[in-house]
Design a protein around this motif. Sequence first.
Motif, PDB file in Angstrom:
ATOM      1  N   TYR A 169       0.893  -1.205  -0.110  1.00  0.00           N
ATOM      2  CA  TYR A 169       0.183  -0.078   0.113  1.00  0.00           C
ATOM      3  C   TYR A 169       0.939   1.361   0.148  1.00  0.00           C
ATOM      4  O   TYR A 169       0.473   2.053  -0.909  1.00  0.00           O
ATOM      5  N   LEU A 170       1.881   1.223   0.667  1.00  0.00           N
ATOM      6  CA  LEU A 170       2.643   2.462   0.967  1.00  0.00           C
ATOM      7  C   LEU A 170       3.568   2.739  -0.258  1.00  0.00           C
ATOM      8  O   LEU A 170       3.627   3.761  -0.764  1.00  0.00           O
ATOM      9  N   GLY A 171       3.910   1.422  -0.993  1.00  0.00           N
ATOM     10  CA  GLY A 171       4.765   1.611  -2.094  1.00  0.00           C
ATOM     11  C   GLY A 171       3.753   2.204  -3.310  1.00  0.00           C
ATOM     12  O   GLY A 171       4.348   3.159  -4.116  1.00  0.00           O
ATOM     13  N   ALA A 172       2.662   1.572  -3.375  1.00  0.00           N
ATOM     14  CA  ALA A 172       1.844   2.177  -4.490  1.00  0.00           C
ATOM     15  C   ALA A 172       1.205   3.722  -4.265  1.00  0.00           C
ATOM     16  O   ALA A 172       1.350   4.468  -5.092  1.00  0.00           O
ATOM     17  N   LYS A 173       1.225   3.915  -2.999  1.00  0.00           N
ATOM     18  CA  LYS A 173       0.711   5.331  -2.719  1.00  0.00           C
ATOM     19  C   LYS A 173       1.783   6.352  -2.891  1.00  0.00           C
ATOM     20  O   LYS A 173       1.684   7.556  -3.256  1.00  0.00           O
ATOM     21  N   SER A 174       3.246   5.832  -2.653  1.00  0.00           N
ATOM     22  CA  SER A 174       4.270   6.777  -2.984  1.00  0.00           C
ATOM     23  C   SER A 174       4.372   6.949  -4.517  1.00  0.00           C
ATOM     24  O   SER A 174       4.802   8.104  -4.714  1.00  0.00           O
ATOM     25  N   GLU A 175       4.249   6.056  -5.246  1.00  0.00           N
ATOM     26  CA  GLU A 175       4.233   5.969  -6.572  1.00  0.00           C
ATOM     27  C   GLU A 175       3.248   6.942  -7.229  1.00  0.00           C
ATOM     28  O   GLU A 175       3.355   7.763  -7.846  1.00  0.00           O
ATOM     29  N   SER A 176       1.977   6.926  -6.728  1.00  0.00           N
ATOM     30  CA  SER A 176       0.964   7.701  -7.163  1.00  0.00           C
ATOM     31  C   SER A 176       1.183   9.203  -6.768  1.00  0.00           C
ATOM     32  O   SER A 176       1.056  10.153  -7.412  1.00  0.00           O
TER      33      SER A 176
ATOM     34  N   PRO B 185      -3.311   3.598 -11.944  1.00  0.00           N
ATOM     35  CA  PRO B 185      -4.649   3.264 -12.101  1.00  0.00           C
ATOM     36  C   PRO B 185      -5.281   3.733 -10.706  1.00  0.00           C
ATOM     37  O   PRO B 185      -4.431   3.726  -9.599  1.00  0.00           O
ATOM     38  N   ILE B 186      -6.527   4.087 -10.907  1.00  0.00           N
ATOM     39  CA  ILE B 186      -7.202   4.491  -9.452  1.00  0.00           C
ATOM     40  C   ILE B 186      -7.337   3.411  -8.677  1.00  0.00           C
ATOM     41  O   ILE B 186      -7.841   2.306  -9.116  1.00  0.00           O
ATOM     42  N   GLY B 187      -7.091   3.507  -7.180  1.00  0.00           N
ATOM     43  CA  GLY B 187      -6.942   2.410  -6.311  1.00  0.00           C
ATOM     44  C   GLY B 187      -6.279   1.359  -6.587  1.00  0.00           C
ATOM     45  O   GLY B 187      -6.190   0.477  -5.909  1.00  0.00           O
ATOM     46  N   ARG B 188      -4.988   1.796  -7.135  1.00  0.00           N
ATOM     47  CA  ARG B 188      -3.925   0.924  -7.241  1.00  0.00           C
ATOM     48  C   ARG B 188      -3.154   0.497  -5.835  1.00  0.00           C
ATOM     49  O   ARG B 188      -2.815  -0.606  -5.666  1.00  0.00           O
ATOM     50  N   GLU B 189      -3.157   1.650  -4.930  1.00  0.00           N
ATOM     51  CA  GLU B 189      -2.549   0.969  -3.721  1.00  0.00           C
ATOM     52  C   GLU B 189      -3.511  -0.011  -2.894  1.00  0.00           C
ATOM     53  O   GLU B 189      -2.736  -0.858  -2.055  1.00  0.00           O
TER      54      GLU B 189
ATOM     55  N   ILE C 132      -5.170  -2.264  -4.224  1.00  0.00           N
ATOM     56  CA  ILE C 132      -5.076  -3.576  -5.079  1.00  0.00           C
ATOM     57  C   ILE C 132      -3.711  -4.279  -4.755  1.00  0.00           C
ATOM     58  O   ILE C 132      -3.627  -5.259  -4.609  1.00  0.00           O
ATOM     59  N   SER C 133      -2.693  -3.288  -4.844  1.00  0.00           N
ATOM     60  CA  SER C 133      -1.531  -3.615  -4.473  1.00  0.00           C
ATOM     61  C   SER C 133      -1.264  -4.286  -2.951  1.00  0.00           C
ATOM     62  O   SER C 133      -0.862  -5.597  -2.648  1.00  0.00           O
ATOM     63  N   ALA C 134      -2.020  -3.643  -1.881  1.00  0.00           N
ATOM     64  CA  ALA C 134      -2.075  -4.118  -0.836  1.00  0.00           C
ATOM     65  C   ALA C 134      -2.746  -5.582  -0.634  1.00  0.00           C
ATOM     66  O   ALA C 134      -2.253  -6.361   0.218  1.00  0.00           O
ATOM     67  N   ALA C 135      -3.884  -5.784  -1.196  1.00  0.00           N
ATOM     68  CA  ALA C 135      -4.767  -6.833  -0.943  1.00  0.00           C
ATOM     69  C   ALA C 135      -3.882  -7.843  -1.632  1.00  0.00           C
ATOM     70  O   ALA C 135      -3.854  -9.170  -1.342  1.00  0.00           O
ATOM     71  N   THR C 136      -3.320  -7.661  -3.021  1.00  0.00           N
ATOM     72  CA  THR C 136      -2.758  -8.767  -3.769  1.00  0.00           C
ATOM     73  C   THR C 136      -1.535  -9.446  -3.115  1.00  0.00           C
ATOM     74  O   THR C 136      -1.242 -10.372  -2.927  1.00  0.00           O
ATOM     75  N   ILE C 137      -0.670  -8.524  -2.508  1.00  0.00           N
ATOM     76  CA  ILE C 137       0.607  -8.837  -1.674  1.00  0.00           C
ATOM     77  C   ILE C 137       0.330  -9.484  -0.513  1.00  0.00           C
ATOM     78  O   ILE C 137       0.706 -10.779  -0.190  1.00  0.00           O
ATOM     79  N   GLY C 138      -0.459  -9.109   0.273  1.00  0.00           N
ATOM     80  CA  GLY C 138      -0.957  -9.642   1.458  1.00  0.00           C
ATOM     81  C   GLY C 138      -1.602 -11.098   1.277  1.00  0.00           C
ATOM     82  O   GLY C 138      -1.471 -11.967   1.975  1.00  0.00           O
ATOM     83  N   GLY C 139      -2.405 -10.933   0.422  1.00  0.00           N
ATOM     84  CA  GLY C 139      -3.447 -12.155   0.253  1.00  0.00           C
ATOM     85  C   GLY C 139      -2.413 -13.611  -0.355  1.00  0.00           C
ATOM     86  O   GLY C 139      -2.441 -14.661  -0.093  1.00  0.00           O
ATOM     87  N   ALA C 140      -1.447 -12.969  -1.424  1.00  0.00           N
ATOM     88  CA  ALA C 140      -0.653 -13.842  -1.783  1.00  0.00           C
ATOM     89  C   ALA C 140       0.398 -14.583  -0.894  1.00  0.00           C
ATOM     90  O   ALA C 140       0.705 -15.758  -0.832  1.00  0.00           O
ATOM     91  N   TYR C 141       0.863 -13.557  -0.003  1.00  0.00           N
ATOM     92  CA  TYR C 141       1.647 -13.975   1.106  1.00  0.00           C
ATOM     93  C   TYR C 141       0.928 -15.029   2.071  1.00  0.00           C
ATOM     94  O   TYR C 141       1.570 -15.943   2.565  1.00  0.00           O
ATOM     95  N   PHE C 142      -0.168 -14.802   2.328  1.00  0.00           N
ATOM     96  CA  PHE C 142      -0.959 -15.706   3.352  1.00  0.00           C
ATOM     97  C   PHE C 142      -1.209 -16.870   2.586  1.00  0.00           C
ATOM     98  O   PHE C 142      -0.896 -18.010   3.424  1.00  0.00           O
TER      99      PHE C 142
END
Length: 325
Positions: free
Chosen positions: A156-163, A231-235, A237-247
Amino acid sequence: MATFIRCICGYKPQSLKNNVNNHQRAGSYSSILDQESGLESISPLSPLNVNSSRKSSTSKVVVEDEERRPLLDNETFDGSSATIVPSIANSSSSSNRSHWFSPRVISDAVIGLSDGLTVPFALTAGLSSLGNTKVVITGGIAELVSGAISMGLGGYLGAKSESDCYKSQLEKERLMLQNARGLSEEAVIESMNEFGFAPSTVSAILGDLEKSPEEMVTFIMRFARGMDEPPIGREFISAATIGGAYFLGGFVPLFPYFFVNTVNLGLILSSIIMAITLFAFGIAKTIFTGNNSRLQAAWGGLQMVLTGGVAAGAAYAMVRFIDTA
């Protein structure tokens, strides 16, 4: 020329699809020109002056096409309508695969799964040296939850910083266009020169861009600065994808311990399952990145197995050493 600028900035009119379909049925753009030239030369009804004028216009199109061909990878120009026609020769499975998933989503999923398949596996292997199944399960679940939250927050923080970085640079380019227009024009000219545009083409494109300041800023951001709008809401999506894939990845090595009575048996089953999973994940990662070589895919799977095995072995040896010291 305005249509060309919209095309390279991401706008795709309906006429582009019709042109692509027409050229697919004809075979290729060069063959159409050859057929047209041949028909003109043998037609007895066409006046000489008409043939010569049409041939000269055709040769002009070919010259313009040759000038612009190095500018786009695997694309050619239809000089009469100034629209971009994608090359039909490049229709591989890897290019089609890129339309199924966003590259950024794939990148986030790979990051989450890579860490999820290696870190929890190493942890469970290390805890297995203590000889208590309950300790392995409790510690593994705690690590899964905390690790997934941490990875998701990092995404989330990475995508937010990019935006935020894109928005900040976009405002700077808008202010530059208003207060120092010459610098913006230099940025456009330099980016066009890198693609090998002819000076006359650069001047024509620059003239069209100056008619629309917003398109000019978008052009500078994309081609001169190398920044695409997130894209809108990128942060999220990134948080859910990385966190869900890790779990999801971290639960795989922990799963066998729920159904065994001894830690050693759980460690053996977990290691076998993880070896298969890591190998399959390495192959899938290699294929999704566009490499269809079987040798490279197998090597990618072997790399993942070696990485997970080294991490698990190091954790097991360290915990064993501390416990017996």
